[in-house]
Design a protein around this motif. Structure first.
Motif, PDB file in Angstrom:
ATOM      1  N   PHE A 196       0.814  -1.211   0.000  1.00 22.84           N
ATOM      2  CA  PHE A 196       0.000   0.000   0.000  1.00 22.84           C
ATOM      3  C   PHE A 196       0.852   1.268   0.000  1.00 22.84           C
ATOM      4  CE2 PHE A 196      -2.549  -3.357   1.936  1.00 22.84           C
ATOM      5  CZ  PHE A 196      -3.698  -3.313   1.163  1.00 22.84           C
ATOM      6  N   THR A 197       1.907   1.287   0.833  1.00 16.01           N
ATOM      7  CA  THR A 197       2.730   2.497   0.928  1.00 16.01           C
ATOM      8  C   THR A 197       3.975   2.408   0.041  1.00 16.01           C
ATOM      9  OG1 THR A 197       4.038   1.626   2.762  1.00 16.01           O
ATOM     10  CG2 THR A 197       1.988   2.777   3.320  1.00 16.01           C
ATOM     11  N   LYS A 198       4.307   1.209  -0.435  1.00 19.65           N
ATOM     12  CA  LYS A 198       5.506   0.938  -1.253  1.00 19.65           C
ATOM     13  C   LYS A 198       6.808   1.205  -0.494  1.00 19.65           C
ATOM     14  CE  LYS A 198       2.758  -0.049  -4.594  1.00 19.65           C
ATOM     15  NZ  LYS A 198       2.499  -1.475  -4.916  1.00 19.65           N
ATOM     16  N   VAL A 273      -8.813 -19.835   4.394  1.00 21.23           N
ATOM     17  CA  VAL A 273      -8.131 -18.699   3.768  1.00 21.23           C
ATOM     18  C   VAL A 273      -9.153 -17.683   3.268  1.00 21.23           C
ATOM     19  CG1 VAL A 273      -6.691 -18.000   1.806  1.00 21.23           C
ATOM     20  CG2 VAL A 273      -6.088 -20.037   3.148  1.00 21.23           C
ATOM     21  N   GLY A 274      -8.780 -16.401   3.423  1.00 22.32           N
ATOM     22  CA  GLY A 274      -9.625 -15.311   2.930  1.00 22.32           C
ATOM     23  C   GLY A 274      -8.777 -14.113   2.582  1.00 22.32           C
ATOM     24  N   SER A 275      -9.410 -12.944   2.532  1.00 21.20           N
ATOM     25  CA  SER A 275      -8.695 -11.704   2.226  1.00 21.20           C
ATOM     26  C   SER A 275      -9.260 -10.555   3.044  1.00 21.20           C
ATOM     27  CB  SER A 275      -8.788 -11.394   0.725  1.00 21.20           C
ATOM     28  OG  SER A 275      -7.937 -10.307   0.382  1.00 21.20           O
ATOM     29  N   THR A 276      -9.591 -10.825   4.304  1.00 21.12           N
ATOM     30  CA  THR A 276     -10.147  -9.797   5.180  1.00 21.12           C
ATOM     31  C   THR A 276      -9.035  -8.929   5.738  1.00 21.12           C
ATOM     32  OG1 THR A 276     -10.060 -11.316   7.070  1.00 21.12           O
ATOM     33  CG2 THR A 276     -12.113 -11.261   5.804  1.00 21.12           C
ATOM     34  N   GLY A 277      -9.409  -7.721   6.173  1.00 16.01           N
ATOM     35  CA  GLY A 277      -8.438  -6.813   6.756  1.00 16.01           C
ATOM     36  C   GLY A 277      -7.583  -6.149   5.686  1.00 16.01           C
ATOM     37  N   ARG A 278      -6.371  -5.827   6.034  1.00 19.08           N
ATOM     38  CA  ARG A 278      -5.460  -5.119   5.126  1.00 19.08           C
ATOM     39  C   ARG A 278      -4.773  -6.153   4.235  1.00 19.08           C
ATOM     40  NH1 ARG A 278      -0.188  -2.745   5.255  1.00 19.08           N
ATOM     41  NH2 ARG A 278      -0.167  -0.533   4.644  1.00 19.08           N
ATOM     42  N   SER A 279      -5.439  -6.529   3.154  1.00 17.95           N
ATOM     43  CA  SER A 279      -4.954  -7.602   2.292  1.00 17.95           C
ATOM     44  C   SER A 279      -5.239  -7.275   0.832  1.00 17.95           C
ATOM     45  CB  SER A 279      -5.647  -8.915   2.674  1.00 17.95           C
ATOM     46  OG  SER A 279      -5.362  -9.932   1.754  1.00 17.95           O
ATOM     47  N   GLN A 280      -4.307  -7.655  -0.057  1.00 10.05           N
ATOM     48  CA  GLN A 280      -4.479  -7.387  -1.487  1.00 10.05           C
ATOM     49  C   GLN A 280      -5.079  -8.564  -2.242  1.00 10.05           C
ATOM     50  OE1 GLN A 280      -0.937  -5.946  -3.499  1.00 10.05           O
ATOM     51  NE2 GLN A 280      -1.851  -3.903  -3.544  1.00 10.05           N
ATOM     52  N   ASN A 318      13.314 -15.888   1.306  1.00 11.52           N
ATOM     53  CA  ASN A 318      14.394 -14.916   1.488  1.00 11.52           C
ATOM     54  C   ASN A 318      14.469 -13.862   0.399  1.00 11.52           C
ATOM     55  OD1 ASN A 318      15.395 -15.936   3.935  1.00 11.52           O
ATOM     56  ND2 ASN A 318      16.498 -17.564   2.852  1.00 11.52           N
ATOM     57  N   GLN A 319      13.629 -13.978  -0.618  1.00 11.30           N
ATOM     58  CA  GLN A 319      13.582 -12.954  -1.674  1.00 11.30           C
ATOM     59  C   GLN A 319      12.918 -11.681  -1.139  1.00 11.30           C
ATOM     60  OE1 GLN A 319      11.556 -14.677  -5.024  1.00 11.30           O
ATOM     61  NE2 GLN A 319      13.248 -16.080  -5.547  1.00 11.30           N
ATOM     62  N   GLU A 320      13.506 -10.553  -1.469  1.00 17.56           N
ATOM     63  CA  GLU A 320      12.954  -9.284  -0.986  1.00 17.56           C
ATOM     64  C   GLU A 320      11.886  -8.787  -1.966  1.00 17.56           C
ATOM     65  OE1 GLU A 320      15.672  -6.286   0.123  1.00 17.56           O
ATOM     66  OE2 GLU A 320      16.894  -7.593   1.378  1.00 17.56           O
ATOM     67  N   ASN A 321      10.734  -9.451  -1.910  1.00 17.41           N
ATOM     68  CA  ASN A 321       9.621  -9.084  -2.804  1.00 17.41           C
ATOM     69  C   ASN A 321       8.593  -8.262  -2.040  1.00 17.41           C
ATOM     70  OD1 ASN A 321       8.731 -11.061  -1.163  1.00 17.41           O
ATOM     71  ND2 ASN A 321       8.149 -12.518  -2.752  1.00 17.41           N
ATOM     72  N   GLN A 322       7.408  -8.150  -2.628  1.00 17.16           N
ATOM     73  CA  GLN A 322       6.334  -7.369  -2.007  1.00 17.16           C
ATOM     74  C   GLN A 322       5.430  -8.301  -1.246  1.00 17.16           C
ATOM     75  OE1 GLN A 322       4.230  -4.104  -4.179  1.00 17.16           O
ATOM     76  NE2 GLN A 322       2.454  -5.461  -3.985  1.00 17.16           N
ATOM     77  N   SER A 323       5.062  -7.899  -0.025  1.00 19.32           N
ATOM     78  CA  SER A 323       4.143  -8.699   0.760  1.00 19.32           C
ATOM     79  C   SER A 323       2.710  -8.427   0.305  1.00 19.32           C
ATOM     80  CB  SER A 323       4.277  -8.365   2.248  1.00 19.32           C
ATOM     81  OG  SER A 323       3.897  -7.038   2.500  1.00 19.32           O
ATOM     82  N   LEU A 324       1.775  -9.255   0.769  1.00 23.46           N
ATOM     83  CA  LEU A 324       0.359  -9.090   0.400  1.00 23.46           C
ATOM     84  C   LEU A 324      -0.443  -8.380   1.486  1.00 23.46           C
ATOM     85  CD1 LEU A 324      -0.401 -12.560  -1.259  1.00 23.46           C
ATOM     86  CD2 LEU A 324      -0.006 -10.357  -2.393  1.00 23.46           C
ATOM     87  N   ASP A 325       0.227  -7.960   2.568  1.00 21.62           N
ATOM     88  CA  ASP A 325      -0.522  -7.256   3.630  1.00 21.62           C
ATOM     89  C   ASP A 325       0.367  -6.197   4.290  1.00 21.62           C
ATOM     90  OD1 ASP A 325       1.185  -8.860   5.223  1.00 21.62           O
ATOM     91  OD2 ASP A 325      -0.335 -10.414   5.355  1.00 21.62           O
TER      92      ASP A 325
END
Length: 325
Positions: A196-198, A273-280, A318-325
């Motif tokens: 969200f904030t990058k 599993v779902g996508s509730t809260g702060r989730s993409q 260990n990859q520095e990728n983007q998280s989903l939350d």
């Protein structure tokens, strides 16, 4: 031979007179001789009685009994030495095997045997073989205390073993989502880009992407502490307290299958599993806490994945990728 006659000279009458012996003196001399002879004989008897050259039948029996006693004590001491060796082996395994395995401090020899009360052996002093009897008694008392203490120690080891079983069952040791249900693992533990904030921030868990409704499993035995949406950003989430300082968190669920206070076993389905809260996107955010601090969950996946799968997951995590939350 005629009996000698004794005379004495009378100076007044200037004549010799015959000495007449008195009967009383004769009797006295005879008695004195008898008494002296009896005393001498008694002294000789006492001397003979206290020499090894003169033994009565009773003395011989007592001597044999003493010799037998010494032999029995010698055999007893050898048996005690064997028991002491066995006890020492038990103590060695107790201190350097069992207690190390169960992470318990070893026990000193002083504590195992305690303090010996010297006064209790006072009544055994003053005899010809007192040292033998006292030393043997001390050994018996020492080994008795050591074995009694070892028995208590083994009871403690048994309790530690039972606690170890509970610990092994409580540690979060499996993945919360099965491999066949995963699309992929989106993000691991560490600094990741916020979707969200990058900006980079600490990602305190692991994200597993899967379809909405995919079962989520308890990773260790424990008690459900929370099953609500009280934590900001986590949406519907579950917290399980496993004991021994372990707590796991499962976030962004579509629905629950457990309630607070419920006991669960490793492998039980607790939610979906779902996508509730702060989730993409639909995924499970999973955290492991030890003694109040977050730790990398990847260190606990030894219960249901192979070494090759662990290496693959570790590489992705260990990859520095983007998280989903």
């Amino acid at each position: 031979m005629s009996k000698k006659v004794k005379y004495y000279y009378d100076t007044e009458n200037l004549a010799y007179h015959k000495i007449k012996p008195q009967k009383r003196k004769k009797v006295g001399y005879a008695l004195l001789f008898l008494i002296a002879s009896a005393l001498f004989g008694f002294l000789c008897f006492v001397v003979l009685m206290n020499t090894p050259y003169f033994e009565t039948p009773k003395d011989k029996i007592q001597a044999r009994e003493i010799d037998n006693m010494k032999i029995r004590y010698s055999i007893l001491n050898k048996k005690i030495e064997n028991i002491e060796q066995v006890a020492a082996d038990l103590e060695e395994r107790d201190n350097n095997l069992y207690r190390i395995y169960f992470n318990s401090a070893p026990i000193s020899n002083e504590k195992r045997r305690g303090i010996i009360d010297i006064e209790r052996y006072k009544e055994l002093e003053g005899y010809n073989n007192s040292d033998l009897v006292i030393n043997t008694s001390k050994k018996v008392d020492g080994i008795s205390k050591a074995l009694a203490f070892q028995s208590k120690s083994l009871d403690e080891i048994l309790k530690l073993a039972k606690a170890k079983d509970k610990l092994l069952s409580a540690v979060p040791a499996i993945q919360p989502v099965k491999n066949e249900d995963l699309r992929h693992m989106a993000s691991g533990f560490g600094y990741r880009t916020d979707p969200f904030t990058k900006a980079k921030k600490m990602h305190e868990g692991m994200d597993f992407t899967a379809k909405t409704g995919t079962p989520i499993y308890a990773t260790g035995d424990g008690v459900v502490k929370k099953a609500d949406n009280s934590l900001s950003g986590y949406g519907n989430h579950i917290e399980i307290s496993h004991g021994f300082g372990y707590l796991t968190l499962y976030a962004h669920l579509s629905k629950y299958k457990v309630r607070p206070g419920q006991r669960v076993k490793r492998g039980d389905i607790i939610g979906y599993v779902g996508s509730t809260g702060r989730s993409q996107a639909p995924h499970l955010h999973y955290e492991v806490h030890k003694d109040g601090k977050v730790v990398n969950p990847i260190n606990f996946y030894y219960g249901n994945i192979s070494a090759a799968e662990y290496v693959a997951i570790s590489k992705i995590a260990n990859q520095e990728n983007q998280s989903l939350d």
